[in-house]
Each structure stands twice: as C-alpha cells, then as structure tokens.
Design an enzyme around this catalytic site. Sequence first.
Site, PDB file in Angstrom:
ATOM      1  CB  CYS A  92     105.536  26.049 -86.608  1.00 45.19           C
ATOM      2  SG  CYS A  92     105.057  26.055 -84.884  1.00 45.19           S
ATOM      3  CD  GLU A 109      97.327  21.255 -84.600  1.00 44.12           C
ATOM      4  OE1 GLU A 109      97.604  22.416 -84.942  1.00 44.12           O
ATOM      5  OE2 GLU A 109      96.392  20.970 -83.831  1.00 44.12           O
ATOM      6  CB  CYS A 157      98.714  26.965 -81.986  1.00 48.22           C
ATOM      7  SG  CYS A 157      98.797  28.750 -81.898  1.00 48.22           S
ATOM      8  CB  CYS A 209     101.860  21.075 -73.467  1.00 44.93           C
ATOM      9  SG  CYS A 209     102.907  22.300 -72.658  1.00 44.93           S
ATOM     10  CB  CYS A 245      97.959  27.342 -74.762  1.00 45.15           C
ATOM     11  SG  CYS A 245      98.802  26.240 -75.894  1.00 45.15           S
ATOM     12  CB  CYS A 256      99.572  28.482 -71.177  1.00 40.37           C
ATOM     13  SG  CYS A 256     101.336  28.410 -70.845  1.00 40.37           S
TER      14      CYS A 256
HETATM   15  N1  SAH Z   1     105.779  25.928 -74.945  1.00 38.73           N
HETATM   16  C1  SAH Z   1     106.459  26.877 -75.756  1.00 38.73           C
HETATM   17  C2  SAH Z   1     106.237  26.733 -77.240  1.00 38.73           C
HETATM   18  C3  SAH Z   1     104.862  26.419 -77.739  1.00 38.73           C
HETATM   19  S1  SAH Z   1     103.640  27.681 -77.735  1.00 38.73           S
HETATM   20  C4  SAH Z   1     106.127  28.283 -75.295  1.00 38.73           C
HETATM   21  O1  SAH Z   1     105.315  28.433 -74.405  1.00 38.73           O
HETATM   22  O2  SAH Z   1     106.731  29.222 -75.777  1.00 38.73           O
HETATM   23  C5  SAH Z   1     104.116  28.849 -78.963  1.00 38.73           C
HETATM   24  C6  SAH Z   1     103.584  30.228 -78.705  1.00 38.73           C
HETATM   25  O3  SAH Z   1     102.172  30.332 -78.987  1.00 38.73           O
HETATM   26  C7  SAH Z   1     103.743  30.654 -77.262  1.00 38.73           C
HETATM   27  O4  SAH Z   1     104.164  31.988 -77.188  1.00 38.73           O
HETATM   28  C8  SAH Z   1     102.344  30.492 -76.740  1.00 38.73           C
HETATM   29  O5  SAH Z   1     102.171  31.205 -75.562  1.00 38.73           O
HETATM   30  C9  SAH Z   1     101.521  30.984 -77.917  1.00 38.73           C
HETATM   31  N2  SAH Z   1     100.118  30.613 -77.880  1.00 38.73           N
HETATM   32  C10 SAH Z   1      99.551  29.497 -77.399  1.00 38.73           C
HETATM   33  N3  SAH Z   1      98.220  29.529 -77.510  1.00 38.73           N
HETATM   34  C11 SAH Z   1      97.927  30.691 -78.102  1.00 38.73           C
HETATM   35  C12 SAH Z   1      96.698  31.315 -78.488  1.00 38.73           C
HETATM   36  N4  SAH Z   1      95.532  30.730 -78.280  1.00 38.73           N
HETATM   37  N5  SAH Z   1      96.772  32.528 -79.072  1.00 38.73           N
HETATM   38  C13 SAH Z   1      97.968  33.118 -79.288  1.00 38.73           C
HETATM   39  N6  SAH Z   1      99.137  32.594 -78.944  1.00 38.73           N
HETATM   40  C14 SAH Z   1      99.125  31.387 -78.350  1.00 38.73           C
END
Ligand code: SAH
Length: 352
Positions: free
Chosen positions: A110, A97, A338, A117, A124, A121
């Site tokens: 972006c 994406e 995302c 990944c 996410c 997390c």
């Molecule tokens: N792996 C990297 C970049 C990708 S995620 C990182 O962790 O920074 C990009 C951002 O979106 C990160 O800050 C991540 O924590 C956040 N993110 C992921 N899922 C999310 C969600 N459901 N709601 C809000 N932010 C989210």
Amino acid sequence: MINLKDLQLQEVEKLIKELGEPKFRAKQVFGWLYRDSTEGPGGVTDFDQMTNVPKVLRKKLKEQASLGILAPLQVQVSKLDGTRKYLFGLEDGNAIESVFMKYKYGNSICVSSQAGCRMGCRFCASGMDGLRRNLTPGEIIGQLLAAERDTGEKINHVVVMGTGEPFDNYENLSSFLRLLHAPEGLNLSYRNITVSTCGIVPGIKDFGVDFPQVNLAISLHAPNDEIRSSMMPVSRAYPMDQLLDACREYTKKTSRRITFEYTLVKGVNDQPHHGEELAEKLRGMLCHVNLIPLNTVKESGLHTTERKDAEHFRDLLETKGIPATIRRELGDDIDGACGQLRLANCRKCRKE
Ligand code: SAH
C-alpha cells in the site's frame, strides 16, 4: 540531480542520447532500476551494480542522476502475519508511510501518493496536518522497491491507499502506473493495481479513459450527502449524485466492478436505516462494498462499530443484493490508524 525513477523508458533514452551513448543502453539501465540485481529484488542501489553498462556511462550517470533510493526511518513488523509498516524519509525531510502485506495470492504494498493530504476527512490521520507536497512518480515506485529490498520478496499487487489523494496528483500517479506496467521494468499487470479515491469526479472520468484495466475503489463512507459532508469535505464539491453517476459511467465504459469503501463509525453511518439507504443508492450497480472497521484516531472523537453490528450491516446489504465484505485487518499488533506513524513523526520533527 534527476531521479532516474521519475523517468519513463523513453525519457531515459533521451537522457542517454544527450550523454552521447547509444540508445540501446537505456533499456539496460531502466531494467537495472526495477529488476533483480545480484543483491535480490528491488533494483540496484549503486550504479556500479549495472554490470553490463560501460564504466564511462555509469560515471556520466552518477554525475547527473540519482537512483532515488528510499531509506526506511522506521519499520514495524507484525508478529502475527508478517505485515510490515514503513516510514520513509524523503530528500527534503518529509516522511511517508507504506505497508507491506502478505496474502495467499502474493505480496502486496500500500503506497502513499502525497506527503500529507488536503482532503481533510474527519476520521483520517493522514490529512490532519494538511498537504506538504505531491510525491513524484519515482518516490511512489521507490516505496515498492524499498519494501522488496527489505523483505527480499517480489511484490505483485499494489494499492494506492496510503497517505494522499491520488487524483489530486493525477499526472504523477499516471506516470507511476505506467512505470509499474513497463515491460522492461516491473511488468506488473494493470489488473493487479487498485487506486482509491475520496471521490474527485473529474479524476474518475479521466481514469476510466486512461487506465480502464486498473481497479478503482471509491471511499464512500456514507449513504447520503448530509452524513458524507460531515465526514468528508470533498462531498461538498462533488455531491453523491454526481459521484455515483460518474461511477455508473465508469462501470459502463470499463465493465469493471467498483469497490466502495465504507468505514463504519459508531452511531454515525452504521445503523440499519443507513444500510437500507445505501443499498437503495447502489442498486443495480456493478459494485462491491468493503466495510472497514474504523481505526480510531484519538483527535477525531469517533468510535469503531462493534463486530456484531458490522456483521449485521453486511448481512443487510447482502440481502438487498449488494455484495459486501468486512475487511480483514492485517498487522493488528502494529496498527495505529493509517497515517499515524507519519503524523507522530511530523509532530516530533516540529517540536525538535
Ligand atoms: N485518498 C484516498 C486514498 C487514501 S485513504 C481515499 O480517500 O480513498 C485509504 C482508505 O482508508 C480510504 O477509504 C480512507 O477513507 C480510509 N481511512 C482513512 N482513515 C481511516 C481510519 N481511521 N479508519 C478506517 N479507514 C480509514
């Protein structure tokens, strides 16, 4: 087949030499990959559009190499603000994406750095099916070029905040950043690029040395290790003390302000005492906190903080001297969290 977009200019020169053609042709070929063609921005989509490159060389290139064009499987367009969310199919069947956004200061993309990944997390969607594989430099830059072609507009800001952990794919990320910056290609300023990491400490150290002009964002999301570990498994490998030390070292070396991303999750990390603890930890740092309202992913069981509580959290940080903003949400009408577009697509593929 070589993807020409995986190659730096010097590597294209080597290839052209091996094909028995003069070195100066490499600059022409490289330029065509990234610069406007008669069709508009986004580089050529056919070797025959390289009009100043001799036919024989075009033919030799066609036999050995591809232009690495990414094809959108799906595009969602926001009626509110022109945000476009792409799902691209890769050669091996994986999907990734990217999101195109319009701001007052220009167009931004972006990009994803991995298919899937492995950071896991909890909130996410991108990591819910684990890591499929790293993206190559050409596949990362291909996302920007495909969006330029689709919109007919130039993109001048890049954030590496899509699917994937960029510092888990450091070498390809580095090549991608160099490609963006190459004067013979897109010639993008490093200052217009932001890389976001979940906090891989050795990556932060290398990045400060290798790319001191590129902006760094850290997904912090919590004021202490206990909460952070419950949201982000990476925190067990790199605890907050180590992470914040690496950040201080980074700002000292580069004199660049770090952005801390902090996704607000109702009842988990959004209470006033969390704000106080966070302010204490970040005191005196050259930084800015970007508060992100959680995009609800239904598998996670987590909920978004209400707007007034988010504002309260921001004000609390500000009064403690920590600059903070709440992220403006673009493309609200097309927004699943995302990574959800890709996740839905993966699951669909699996069922078929
Ligand atoms: N792996 C990297 C970049 C990708 S995620 C990182 O962790 O920074 C990009 C951002 O979106 C990160 O800050 C991540 O924590 C956040 N993110 C992921 N899922 C999310 C969600 N459901 N709601 C809000 N932010 C989210």
